[in-house]
Design a protein around this motif. Sequence first.
Motif, short mmCIF file in Angstrom:
data_model
loop_
_atom_site.label_atom_id
_atom_site.label_comp_id
_atom_site.label_asym_id
_atom_site.label_seq_id
_atom_site.Cartn_x
_atom_site.Cartn_y
_atom_site.Cartn_z
N LEU A 152 0.84 -1.20 0.00
CA LEU A 152 0.00 0.00 0.00
C LEU A 152 0.87 1.24 0.00
N ASN A 153 0.69 2.08 -1.02
CA ASN A 153 1.37 3.37 -0.97
C ASN A 153 0.49 4.32 -0.14
N GLN A 154 0.96 5.52 0.06
CA GLN A 154 0.25 6.45 0.94
C GLN A 154 -1.16 6.76 0.43
N MET A 155 -1.31 6.96 -0.86
CA MET A 155 -2.63 7.27 -1.42
C MET A 155 -3.58 6.08 -1.24
N GLU A 156 -3.10 4.87 -1.54
CA GLU A 156 -3.94 3.69 -1.37
C GLU A 156 -4.39 3.54 0.09
N PHE A 157 -3.49 3.81 1.02
CA PHE A 157 -3.81 3.71 2.44
C PHE A 157 -4.90 4.72 2.81
N CYS A 158 -4.74 5.96 2.37
CA CYS A 158 -5.73 6.99 2.71
C CYS A 158 -7.10 6.67 2.10
N VAL A 159 -7.12 6.23 0.86
CA VAL A 159 -8.38 5.85 0.22
C VAL A 159 -9.01 4.68 0.97
N LEU A 160 -8.21 3.72 1.36
CA LEU A 160 -8.72 2.56 2.10
C LEU A 160 -9.36 2.99 3.42
N MET A 161 -8.73 3.90 4.12
CA MET A 161 -9.28 4.36 5.39
C MET A 161 -10.65 5.00 5.20
N PHE A 162 -10.83 5.75 4.12
CA PHE A 162 -12.13 6.33 3.84
C PHE A 162 -13.14 5.26 3.45
N ARG A 163 -12.70 4.30 2.63
CA ARG A 163 -13.61 3.24 2.18
C ARG A 163 -14.08 2.38 3.33
N LEU A 164 -13.28 2.23 4.36
CA LEU A 164 -13.64 1.38 5.48
C LEU A 164 -14.61 2.04 6.46
#
Length: 131
Positions: free
Chosen positions: A92-104
């Motif tokens: 997970l790069n930083q953008m993927e991590f941030c998007v994942l946190m919102f999606r969860l």
Amino acid sequence: MASPKSPTRPTQQNPQPNFHDFFPAMVGNLGGEDLIGELCKGFELLMDVDLGVITFESLRRNAAAVLGLGDLTDEDVRCMINEGDFDCDGALNQMEFCVLMFRLSPDLMEASRCLVTEAIEEEFGNFTRRR
């Protein structure tokens, strides 16, 4: 994904996960810029310092040490990585991590759905009025 012993994992006795979504409150309290800053700090706590991404190994190690989630299985960790790994590089790069946190966050996703729906209805309404 929650660990097998976690109260957030659905079971036959408890088919619904016991999950309280604090993310919307964080958004309200911090505002957009500060929230992104906090997410970036969280990313840095979980990432592999040498690679600059969250790998299976760094998440496995740091989930126990930093988050106190030592009971996660390898499958749980793999699922967490796979859930947000949009470019399929296994990390997970930083953008993927941030998007994942919102999606969860189910509450944030519902609010986003409402905003998108309103925007589409407004645009569609404007389109039909122009004809």
